[in-house]
Structure formats: structure tokens, C-alpha cells
Write a protein that holds these residues in place. Sequence first.
Motif, PDB file in Angstrom:
ATOM      1  N   THR A   1       0.860  -1.176   0.000  1.00 35.52           N
ATOM      2  CA  THR A   1       0.000   0.000   0.000  1.00 35.52           C
ATOM      3  C   THR A   1       0.896   1.224   0.000  1.00 35.52           C
ATOM      4  O   THR A   1       1.577   1.502   0.992  1.00 35.52           O
ATOM      5  CB  THR A   1      -0.926   0.027   1.228  1.00 35.52           C
ATOM      6  OG1 THR A   1      -1.715  -1.164   1.258  1.00 35.52           O
ATOM      7  CG2 THR A   1      -1.849   1.238   1.169  1.00 35.52           C
ATOM      8  N   MET A   2       0.923   1.948  -1.109  1.00 37.23           N
ATOM      9  CA  MET A   2       1.812   3.091  -1.271  1.00 37.23           C
ATOM     10  C   MET A   2       3.259   2.650  -1.027  1.00 37.23           C
ATOM     11  O   MET A   2       3.773   1.824  -1.742  1.00 37.23           O
ATOM     12  CB  MET A   2       1.400   4.227  -0.332  1.00 37.23           C
ATOM     13  CG  MET A   2      -0.029   4.715  -0.568  1.00 37.23           C
ATOM     14  SD  MET A   2      -0.308   5.397  -2.220  1.00 37.23           S
ATOM     15  CE  MET A   2       0.590   6.952  -2.063  1.00 37.23           C
ATOM     16  N   SER A   3       3.906   3.160   0.012  1.00 38.54           N
ATOM     17  CA  SER A   3       5.310   2.840   0.270  1.00 38.54           C
ATOM     18  C   SER A   3       5.473   1.845   1.411  1.00 38.54           C
ATOM     19  O   SER A   3       6.553   1.720   1.985  1.00 38.54           O
ATOM     20  CB  SER A   3       6.086   4.119   0.599  1.00 38.54           C
ATOM     21  OG  SER A   3       5.547   4.749   1.751  1.00 38.54           O
ATOM     22  N   GLN A   4       4.403   1.111   1.743  1.00 46.40           N
ATOM     23  CA  GLN A   4       4.449   0.132   2.826  1.00 46.40           C
ATOM     24  C   GLN A   4       4.060  -1.249   2.289  1.00 46.40           C
ATOM     25  O   GLN A   4       3.242  -1.362   1.371  1.00 46.40           O
ATOM     26  CB  GLN A   4       3.499   0.529   3.961  1.00 46.40           C
ATOM     27  CG  GLN A   4       3.722   1.928   4.507  1.00 46.40           C
ATOM     28  CD  GLN A   4       5.043   2.076   5.223  1.00 46.40           C
ATOM     29  OE1 GLN A   4       5.401   1.246   6.050  1.00 46.40           O
ATOM     30  NE2 GLN A   4       5.785   3.142   4.912  1.00 46.40           N
TER      31      GLN A   4
ATOM     32  N   HIS B   1      18.988  -4.341   7.933  1.00 49.35           N
ATOM     33  CA  HIS B   1      18.731  -5.100   9.159  1.00 49.35           C
ATOM     34  C   HIS B   1      19.427  -6.447   9.060  1.00 49.35           C
ATOM     35  O   HIS B   1      19.468  -7.059   7.984  1.00 49.35           O
ATOM     36  CB  HIS B   1      17.231  -5.257   9.377  1.00 49.35           C
ATOM     37  CG  HIS B   1      16.561  -3.964   9.769  1.00 49.35           C
ATOM     38  ND1 HIS B   1      16.072  -3.724  11.029  1.00 49.35           N
ATOM     39  CD2 HIS B   1      16.328  -2.842   9.050  1.00 49.35           C
ATOM     40  CE1 HIS B   1      15.564  -2.514  11.083  1.00 49.35           C
ATOM     41  NE2 HIS B   1      15.708  -1.951   9.886  1.00 49.35           N
ATOM     42  N   VAL B   2      19.971  -6.904  10.169  1.00 52.68           N
ATOM     43  CA  VAL B   2      20.788  -8.104  10.194  1.00 52.68           C
ATOM     44  C   VAL B   2      20.266  -9.092  11.219  1.00 52.68           C
ATOM     45  O   VAL B   2      19.752  -8.706  12.275  1.00 52.68           O
ATOM     46  CB  VAL B   2      22.264  -7.748  10.491  1.00 52.68           C
ATOM     47  CG1 VAL B   2      22.393  -6.976  11.799  1.00 52.68           C
ATOM     48  CG2 VAL B   2      23.141  -8.978  10.511  1.00 52.68           C
TER      49      VAL B   2
ATOM     50  N   GLY C   1      22.039 -13.245   8.050  1.00 52.76           N
ATOM     51  CA  GLY C   1      21.257 -12.785   6.907  1.00 52.76           C
ATOM     52  C   GLY C   1      20.955 -11.301   7.002  1.00 52.76           C
ATOM     53  O   GLY C   1      21.109 -10.679   8.067  1.00 52.76           O
ATOM     54  N   PHE C   2      20.486 -10.740   5.884  1.00 57.01           N
ATOM     55  CA  PHE C   2      20.261  -9.293   5.817  1.00 57.01           C
ATOM     56  C   PHE C   2      18.984  -8.973   5.054  1.00 57.01           C
ATOM     57  O   PHE C   2      18.584  -9.690   4.146  1.00 57.01           O
ATOM     58  CB  PHE C   2      21.444  -8.611   5.117  1.00 57.01           C
ATOM     59  CG  PHE C   2      22.762  -8.820   5.802  1.00 57.01           C
ATOM     60  CD1 PHE C   2      23.190  -7.946   6.788  1.00 57.01           C
ATOM     61  CD2 PHE C   2      23.569  -9.901   5.466  1.00 57.01           C
ATOM     62  CE1 PHE C   2      24.400  -8.140   7.426  1.00 57.01           C
ATOM     63  CE2 PHE C   2      24.786 -10.108   6.102  1.00 57.01           C
ATOM     64  CZ  PHE C   2      25.202  -9.225   7.091  1.00 57.01           C
ATOM     65  N   LEU C   3      18.375  -7.861   5.424  1.00 51.58           N
ATOM     66  CA  LEU C   3      17.257  -7.286   4.689  1.00 51.58           C
ATOM     67  C   LEU C   3      17.540  -5.800   4.508  1.00 51.58           C
ATOM     68  O   LEU C   3      17.842  -5.093   5.479  1.00 51.58           O
ATOM     69  CB  LEU C   3      15.941  -7.467   5.445  1.00 51.58           C
ATOM     70  CG  LEU C   3      15.353  -8.887   5.501  1.00 51.58           C
ATOM     71  CD1 LEU C   3      14.161  -8.935   6.447  1.00 51.58           C
ATOM     72  CD2 LEU C   3      14.938  -9.339   4.091  1.00 51.58           C
ATOM     73  N   SER C   4      17.455  -5.333   3.267  1.00 54.95           N
ATOM     74  CA  SER C   4      17.663  -3.929   2.950  1.00 54.95           C
ATOM     75  C   SER C   4      16.332  -3.315   2.560  1.00 54.95           C
ATOM     76  O   SER C   4      15.577  -3.887   1.766  1.00 54.95           O
ATOM     77  CB  SER C   4      18.675  -3.792   1.805  1.00 54.95           C
ATOM     78  OG  SER C   4      18.768  -2.439   1.385  1.00 54.95           O
ATOM     79  N   PHE C   5      16.045  -2.128   3.098  1.00 58.98           N
ATOM     80  CA  PHE C   5      14.754  -1.493   2.864  1.00 58.98           C
ATOM     81  C   PHE C   5      14.928  -0.102   2.259  1.00 58.98           C
ATOM     82  O   PHE C   5      15.951   0.561   2.440  1.00 58.98           O
ATOM     83  CB  PHE C   5      13.985  -1.356   4.186  1.00 58.98           C
ATOM     84  CG  PHE C   5      13.626  -2.667   4.822  1.00 58.98           C
ATOM     85  CD1 PHE C   5      12.460  -3.336   4.479  1.00 58.98           C
ATOM     86  CD2 PHE C   5      14.466  -3.236   5.768  1.00 58.98           C
ATOM     87  CE1 PHE C   5      12.130  -4.539   5.064  1.00 58.98           C
ATOM     88  CE2 PHE C   5      14.139  -4.447   6.362  1.00 58.98           C
ATOM     89  CZ  PHE C   5      12.974  -5.106   6.007  1.00 58.98           C
TER      90      PHE C   5
ATOM     91  N   THR D   1       8.134  -2.184   7.680  1.00 57.96           N
ATOM     92  CA  THR D   1       7.115  -2.194   6.630  1.00 57.96           C
ATOM     93  C   THR D   1       7.502  -1.350   5.413  1.00 57.96           C
ATOM     94  O   THR D   1       6.694  -1.177   4.507  1.00 57.96           O
ATOM     95  CB  THR D   1       5.769  -1.692   7.177  1.00 57.96           C
ATOM     96  OG1 THR D   1       5.929  -0.362   7.703  1.00 57.96           O
ATOM     97  CG2 THR D   1       5.260  -2.618   8.277  1.00 57.96           C
ATOM     98  N   ARG D   2       8.734  -0.828   5.379  1.00 54.44           N
ATOM     99  CA  ARG D   2       9.194  -0.134   4.178  1.00 54.44           C
ATOM    100  C   ARG D   2       9.361  -1.152   3.052  1.00 54.44           C
ATOM    101  O   ARG D   2       9.436  -2.364   3.293  1.00 54.44           O
ATOM    102  CB  ARG D   2      10.522   0.571   4.432  1.00 54.44           C
ATOM    103  CG  ARG D   2      10.452   1.704   5.453  1.00 54.44           C
ATOM    104  CD  ARG D   2      11.808   2.367   5.596  1.00 54.44           C
ATOM    105  NE  ARG D   2      12.174   3.123   4.397  1.00 54.44           N
ATOM    106  CZ  ARG D   2      13.386   3.617   4.170  1.00 54.44           C
ATOM    107  NH1 ARG D   2      14.375   3.402   5.037  1.00 54.44           N
ATOM    108  NH2 ARG D   2      13.639   4.305   3.064  1.00 54.44           N
ATOM    109  N   LEU D   3       9.427  -0.687   1.820  1.00 51.61           N
ATOM    110  CA  LEU D   3       9.569  -1.580   0.678  1.00 51.61           C
ATOM    111  C   LEU D   3      10.936  -2.247   0.689  1.00 51.61           C
ATOM    112  O   LEU D   3      11.957  -1.595   0.899  1.00 51.61           O
ATOM    113  CB  LEU D   3       9.375  -0.824  -0.634  1.00 51.61           C
ATOM    114  CG  LEU D   3       8.032  -0.113  -0.831  1.00 51.61           C
ATOM    115  CD1 LEU D   3       7.958   0.469  -2.235  1.00 51.61           C
ATOM    116  CD2 LEU D   3       6.858  -1.042  -0.576  1.00 51.61           C
TER     117      LEU D   3
END
Length: 294
Positions: free
Chosen positions: A161-164, A217-218, A202-206, A188-190
Motif C-alpha cells: 500500500t503506497m510505500s508500505q 537489518h541483520v 542474513g540481511f534485509l535492505s529497505f 514495513t518499508r519496501l
Amino acid sequence: MKNFILGTAVTVMTGLIAGFIFYHSPSKLAEIQEPNVQEPPMEQPLYADEAVDYSLQNNEVNITFDKGKSWLTVPIEKENLFNGEYSGNQEKLMENSYVLTEKRTAFLYSEQDSIKILSSSDQGESWQESVVAEHYPPIRFRKINILNDHFGYVIISGDRTMSQEMSSVFLTHDGGNTWKEANHSNITRLVADGGFIDGQTGFLSFGILNPEQPELHVTQDGGASWSEAEIRIPKKYHKIFVIAETPFKEGNQLAMLVNQGPSGDYSGGKVKGKFLSRDGGKTWEFDGEVQSDE
């Protein structure tokens, strides 16, 4: 005289009759020149850029392990590989949505509202289907990687939804037969990127819509918990290097590239920032500029 007139009349009538028959009969010449209107046979894939490659010709998925000398049809509906909120251009498979090596082949796809993987470990002689998630919204971001005979990961996002949006990480420890969802990062960012170095890290990039700084985030416990990494960006590069890419091993440390995002124009948008971490990805120090294609 009477016989001459009668003969002429007979000749004219004979000509008229012959002409009528000629123009109302099928022409042998026309039959010979009529083009073949049958559909031509469908072309088969004829080439490959690499020894191991794929083709989407004929509205089907084919793979080769010998640079195109022989091709094998993958038992999957091509359209399922593009289902979701984002479907690419459908002329080629979406980047990171498949694994194709000599040892492992895997396709991540959506069928109805289920997320599935079709995989093979014997170059397509046999195939296994596994379910990653029974019910999931139409997916936007998707990424799969199999690191070894046991461990692999899937990262997907959906319900935007939009940028989330919501994002999820699924892990396998039995070679892809079963998948278990890791704990959520609660961000909840893209999703911009993500991946695992091994079974624990592991990593997540937003952030992909006008980001001003990278957000990474790690996890160091196999997805049980997540925390934001500290990326120490020199003042010179604030609001320039804004999207973190998936870190990778480099010697006895981790390295990461941070790009300029879709509208970056520093040095023509052709450079990225390289960062290094010596604590498993918790903190990152600037190492220098590198060309985007390195």
C-alpha cells in the motif's frame, strides 16, 4: 451461304461454351501456385549464452546444460513464474527468482495464492515441488538462493500500500523439501534486497522510493531476531549512497555495496560505495568508491 452462316454460328457457340467451362472450372495453375497455409512448426531453442541456460521460447520453459546442444522442458506453466503484483517484462525470468547451476535448478513461483518452488538436483531428470507458503498476497519482491545441499532461503514481499508492504523470509535446512518462516523484522518499508551469508547470518535492505540513507537489518541467529545495522557513511556521501545491496564474504570479513538509488547522479550515477564489516554485519565502515559494474 446458308451452310457458311450455320458453321460460323456453331463455331461461336462452341467458343462460348468452352470459355464458360474454362472460367468456372478449378484452375490447375491456381492449384499449383496456391501457397501452403498450414501453420509452420514451432521453432525449438537453438542456442544458449552459457553452458547452463534457459529459454522461454514457444511459451514454455526450457533449460540446457550443454550450451544449447540439447534442451529439456521444465514441467511448469510459464505464466506462474510471472504471477504477482510485479511481473517483469516476461521476455526473461525475473532476476533472483530462480537458481540454475549444474548441481541445482529451482524456480520460485506463485500459483493462485500459494508460493511454491519447483526444483531438481539431477539436471531435470526428476522434479520436486515444495510449498513455501500456503496463502500469501500477490508478491512484488522475490528472491531465492540455495547455498548448499541443505540450506537455502526465500525472501518475498506483498500486500503493498503506497510505500508500505509486508515482507517475509523463509528458510530450508533440508535442501528445499520443507520451508519454515523466520521471525518478521517488523519493518514495513519496501524491500530493496536481502540474502543470507550462511545458515545464521542474513540481511534485509529497505527503502526504494526516494531514500535518503540506507536501512539494513541483520540477523545472526538464523532469523530468530533482527536488528538495524550501523552504516557509517562519510559526510561527503550523505544522501548519495542510499540503498544497501546484499553483503557478501570477502576474505575474513564481509563487504557490501551501497548504490545511489534510481535517481542518483553522483559521478554520473556510475559508482557505488563499498563498505566492510568485521563483526558479522552489525557495523560497517566506508572502504571507497567502486564502479557500478564491478
